[in-house]
Design a protein around this motif. Structure first.
Motif, PDB file in Angstrom:
ATOM      1  N   THR A   1       1.825 -15.486   4.001  1.00  0.00           N
ATOM      2  CA  THR A   1       0.744 -15.115   4.901  1.00  0.00           C
ATOM      3  C   THR A   1       0.711 -13.606   5.035  1.00  0.00           C
ATOM      4  OG1 THR A   1       0.987 -17.182   6.150  1.00  0.00           O
ATOM      5  CG2 THR A   1      -0.230 -15.382   7.205  1.00  0.00           C
ATOM      6  N   SER A   2      -0.346 -13.002   4.544  1.00  0.00           N
ATOM      7  CA  SER A   2      -0.486 -11.544   4.570  1.00  0.00           C
ATOM      8  C   SER A   2      -1.833 -11.188   3.958  1.00  0.00           C
ATOM      9  CB  SER A   2       0.656 -10.880   3.786  1.00  0.00           C
ATOM     10  OG  SER A   2       0.591  -9.471   3.916  1.00  0.00           O
ATOM     11  N   GLU A   3      -2.010  -9.935   3.625  1.00  0.00           N
ATOM     12  CA  GLU A   3      -3.152  -9.524   2.831  1.00  0.00           C
ATOM     13  C   GLU A   3      -2.918  -9.956   1.384  1.00  0.00           C
ATOM     14  OE1 GLU A   3      -4.420  -5.481   5.267  1.00  0.00           O
ATOM     15  OE2 GLU A   3      -2.992  -5.348   3.605  1.00  0.00           O
ATOM     16  N   GLN A   4      -3.896 -10.594   0.800  1.00  0.00           N
ATOM     17  CA  GLN A   4      -3.822 -10.996  -0.609  1.00  0.00           C
ATOM     18  C   GLN A   4      -4.463  -9.863  -1.414  1.00  0.00           C
ATOM     19  OE1 GLN A   4      -6.199 -14.413  -1.725  1.00  0.00           O
ATOM     20  NE2 GLN A   4      -4.664 -15.096  -3.222  1.00  0.00           N
ATOM     21  N   TYR A   5      -3.624  -9.054  -2.019  1.00  0.00           N
ATOM     22  CA  TYR A   5      -4.117  -7.835  -2.655  1.00  0.00           C
ATOM     23  C   TYR A   5      -4.886  -8.123  -3.950  1.00  0.00           C
ATOM     24  CZ  TYR A   5      -2.310  -3.723  -0.133  1.00  0.00           C
ATOM     25  OH  TYR A   5      -2.112  -2.706   0.761  1.00  0.00           O
TER      26      TYR A   5
ATOM     27  N   GLY B   1       0.791  -1.223   0.000  1.00  0.00           N
ATOM     28  CA  GLY B   1       0.000   0.000   0.000  1.00  0.00           C
ATOM     29  C   GLY B   1       0.819   1.265   0.000  1.00  0.00           C
ATOM     30  N   GLY B   2       2.101   1.150   0.351  1.00  0.00           N
ATOM     31  CA  GLY B   2       2.964   2.321   0.340  1.00  0.00           C
ATOM     32  C   GLY B   2       3.180   2.889  -1.041  1.00  0.00           C
ATOM     33  N   MET B   3       2.909   2.059  -2.063  1.00  0.00           N
ATOM     34  CA  MET B   3       3.080   2.516  -3.446  1.00  0.00           C
ATOM     35  C   MET B   3       1.764   2.496  -4.219  1.00  0.00           C
ATOM     36  SD  MET B   3       5.911   1.250  -6.191  1.00  0.00           S
ATOM     37  CE  MET B   3       5.912   1.746  -7.911  1.00  0.00           C
ATOM     38  N   THR B   4       0.908   1.493  -3.999  1.00  0.00           N
ATOM     39  CA  THR B   4      -0.321   1.395  -4.800  1.00  0.00           C
ATOM     40  C   THR B   4      -1.598   1.538  -3.979  1.00  0.00           C
ATOM     41  OG1 THR B   4      -0.196  -1.033  -4.642  1.00  0.00           O
ATOM     42  CG2 THR B   4       0.704   0.000  -6.643  1.00  0.00           C
ATOM     43  N   GLY B   5      -1.496   1.839  -2.689  1.00  0.00           N
ATOM     44  CA  GLY B   5      -2.672   2.087  -1.867  1.00  0.00           C
ATOM     45  C   GLY B   5      -2.676   3.518  -1.364  1.00  0.00           C
TER      46      GLY B   5
ATOM     47  N   ASP C   1      -6.533  10.307  -5.595  1.00  0.00           N
ATOM     48  CA  ASP C   1      -7.049  11.272  -6.567  1.00  0.00           C
ATOM     49  C   ASP C   1      -6.060  11.576  -7.691  1.00  0.00           C
ATOM     50  OD1 ASP C   1      -9.354  11.474  -5.064  1.00  0.00           O
ATOM     51  OD2 ASP C   1      -8.605  13.175  -3.895  1.00  0.00           O
ATOM     52  N   ALA C   2      -4.862  11.032  -7.598  1.00  0.00           N
ATOM     53  CA  ALA C   2      -3.803  11.370  -8.553  1.00  0.00           C
ATOM     54  C   ALA C   2      -3.737  10.320  -9.656  1.00  0.00           C
ATOM     55  CB  ALA C   2      -2.467  11.504  -7.837  1.00  0.00           C
ATOM     56  N   VAL C   3      -4.567  10.494 -10.683  1.00  0.00           N
ATOM     57  CA  VAL C   3      -4.619   9.483 -11.744  1.00  0.00           C
ATOM     58  C   VAL C   3      -3.295   9.389 -12.488  1.00  0.00           C
ATOM     59  CG1 VAL C   3      -7.112   9.570 -12.026  1.00  0.00           C
ATOM     60  CG2 VAL C   3      -5.685  11.158 -13.336  1.00  0.00           C
ATOM     61  N   GLU C   4      -2.552  10.494 -12.594  1.00  0.00           N
ATOM     62  CA  GLU C   4      -1.256  10.456 -13.265  1.00  0.00           C
ATOM     63  C   GLU C   4      -0.290   9.537 -12.526  1.00  0.00           C
ATOM     64  OE1 GLU C   4      -2.710  13.137 -11.752  1.00  0.00           O
ATOM     65  OE2 GLU C   4      -2.114  14.987 -12.776  1.00  0.00           O
ATOM     66  N   TYR C   5      -0.399   9.533 -11.207  1.00  0.00           N
ATOM     67  CA  TYR C   5       0.461   8.676 -10.392  1.00  0.00           C
ATOM     68  C   TYR C   5       0.167   7.208 -10.670  1.00  0.00           C
ATOM     69  CZ  TYR C   5       2.358   6.330  -6.283  1.00  0.00           C
ATOM     70  OH  TYR C   5       3.038   5.463  -5.451  1.00  0.00           O
ATOM     71  N   HIS C   6      -1.097   6.825 -10.698  1.00  0.00           N
ATOM     72  CA  HIS C   6      -1.444   5.412 -10.893  1.00  0.00           C
ATOM     73  C   HIS C   6      -1.219   4.960 -12.326  1.00  0.00           C
ATOM     74  CE1 HIS C   6      -2.750   4.691  -6.836  1.00  0.00           C
ATOM     75  NE2 HIS C   6      -3.286   5.891  -6.852  1.00  0.00           N
ATOM     76  N   PHE C   7      -1.326   5.875 -13.282  1.00  0.00           N
ATOM     77  CA  PHE C   7      -0.942   5.565 -14.657  1.00  0.00           C
ATOM     78  C   PHE C   7       0.539   5.206 -14.701  1.00  0.00           C
ATOM     79  CE2 PHE C   7       0.077   7.508 -19.016  1.00  0.00           C
ATOM     80  CZ  PHE C   7      -0.252   6.348 -19.704  1.00  0.00           C
ATOM     81  N   MET C   8       1.334   5.899 -13.908  1.00  0.00           N
ATOM     82  CA  MET C   8       2.775   5.660 -13.861  1.00  0.00           C
ATOM     83  C   MET C   8       3.122   4.344 -13.179  1.00  0.00           C
ATOM     84  SD  MET C   8       5.659   8.128 -12.103  1.00  0.00           S
ATOM     85  CE  MET C   8       4.791   8.150 -10.515  1.00  0.00           C
ATOM     86  N   VAL C   9       2.512   4.068 -12.014  1.00  0.00           N
ATOM     87  CA  VAL C   9       2.903   2.874 -11.260  1.00  0.00           C
ATOM     88  C   VAL C   9       2.292   1.596 -11.826  1.00  0.00           C
ATOM     89  CG1 VAL C   9       3.249   4.207  -9.147  1.00  0.00           C
ATOM     90  CG2 VAL C   9       1.073   3.023  -9.499  1.00  0.00           C
ATOM     91  N   GLY C  10       1.218   1.714 -12.601  1.00  0.00           N
ATOM     92  CA  GLY C  10       0.660   0.537 -13.266  1.00  0.00           C
ATOM     93  C   GLY C  10      -0.385  -0.219 -12.494  1.00  0.00           C
ATOM     94  N   GLY C  11      -0.902   0.349 -11.419  1.00  0.00           N
ATOM     95  CA  GLY C  11      -1.947  -0.351 -10.685  1.00  0.00           C
ATOM     96  C   GLY C  11      -2.381   0.387  -9.442  1.00  0.00           C
ATOM     97  N   GLN C  12      -3.500  -0.087  -8.877  1.00  0.00           N
ATOM     98  CA  GLN C  12      -4.040   0.497  -7.655  1.00  0.00           C
ATOM     99  C   GLN C  12      -4.717  -0.600  -6.845  1.00  0.00           C
ATOM    100  OE1 GLN C  12      -7.590   3.247  -7.669  1.00  0.00           O
ATOM    101  NE2 GLN C  12      -6.042   4.727  -7.010  1.00  0.00           N
ATOM    102  N   TRP C  13      -4.429  -0.609  -5.541  1.00  0.00           N
ATOM    103  CA  TRP C  13      -5.085  -1.571  -4.643  1.00  0.00           C
ATOM    104  C   TRP C  13      -6.561  -1.214  -4.481  1.00  0.00           C
ATOM    105  CZ3 TRP C  13      -7.330  -0.020   0.030  1.00  0.00           C
ATOM    106  CH2 TRP C  13      -7.916  -1.059   0.757  1.00  0.00           C
ATOM    107  N   VAL C  14      -7.425  -2.260  -4.485  1.00  0.00           N
ATOM    108  CA  VAL C  14      -8.851  -2.020  -4.261  1.00  0.00           C
ATOM    109  C   VAL C  14      -9.454  -2.893  -3.161  1.00  0.00           C
ATOM    110  CG1 VAL C  14      -9.330  -1.091  -6.550  1.00  0.00           C
ATOM    111  CG2 VAL C  14      -9.484  -3.561  -6.185  1.00  0.00           C
TER     112      VAL C  14
END
Length: 215
Positions: free
Chosen positions: A137-141, A86-90, A94-107
């Motif tokens: 063993t963790s959150e399965q994103y 989540g430090g990178m994709t969570g 509101d920054a769509v340019e950021y998520h276009f760059m990183v290639g994904g978003q946690w939902v």
């Protein structure tokens, strides 16, 4: 010498301080000079365009327009970007340019902390060399992801916690290019203790070094 900036903060549940310390140690051991920042204003600094690598660890954070614009331009110009969970994709919803760059978003992470398997999608890639499928063993994103990503590892949802996604194969690790910059992400690492997992740590450290701009 390669140079890196770690920007950490945001939601404390992802232990950004502890994770930043691990990254800092790795980067020093791998020959980087390292700067640390606890405010997203660091992304607006013109000097980031001269870096080899930027590591965001800022879950559930906010980013200003000038900050994200400068960050995206730096990566487009060749600065590498790498991070985890989540430090990178969570974050920066509101920054769509950021998520276009990183290639994904946690939902979502159905079931929260559960046991699951990480499967290797591209065993020939140097980042995954010698690594076989492993239990985790963790959150399965559950992610919304860019189809242009080069997927290196996946996980398959059992449907136990959300029956409608049974059998869905989801990227766990990917790499991509954004402009001239290399971008790497792993969804693993909800807590800093997970960095003790040899496979997780090896993949993340190799990916970070792959993303860094050559000097």
């Amino acid at each position: 010498m390669k140079s890196a900036l770690i920007v950490y903060g945001g939601w404390a549940g992802h232990e950004p301080d502890e994770c930043a310390a691990i990254y800092r140690r790795w980067l020093h051991e791998d020959g980087f000079s390292v700067r640390m920042a606890t405010e997203t204003s660091a992304f607006a600094d013109p000097s980031i365009h001269d870096l080899s690598l930027i590591v965001p660890i800022f879950s559930a954070g906010k980013i200003e327009k000038a900050e994200v614009e400068n960050l995206v331009k730096a990566v487009e110009g060749g600065v590498g970007l790498a991070g985890h969970h989540g430090g990178m994709t969570g974050t920066f919803r509101d920054a769509v340019e950021y998520h276009f760059m990183v290639g994904g978003q946690w939902v979502a992470h159905p079931g929260n902390i559960i046991d699951y398997t990480v499967d290797i999608a591209d065993p020939m890639d140097p980042i995954m060399a010698g690594i076989k499928a492993f239990a985790y063993t963790s959150e399965q994103y559950y992610m919304h992801v860019d189809p242009s990503n080069q997927v290196l590892a996946t996980t398959t949802f059992s449907g136990e916690h959300a029956p409608w996604i049974e059998g869905v194969k989801m990227p766990v690790v990917w790499k991509r290019h954004h402009g001239k910059g290399r971008v790497f992400h792993s969804t693993l690492g909800h807590k800093a203790k997970e960095f003790e997992n040899v496979e997780m740590a090896t993949i993340l450290r190799r990916g970070m070094n792959w993303a860094a701009r050559d000097e």
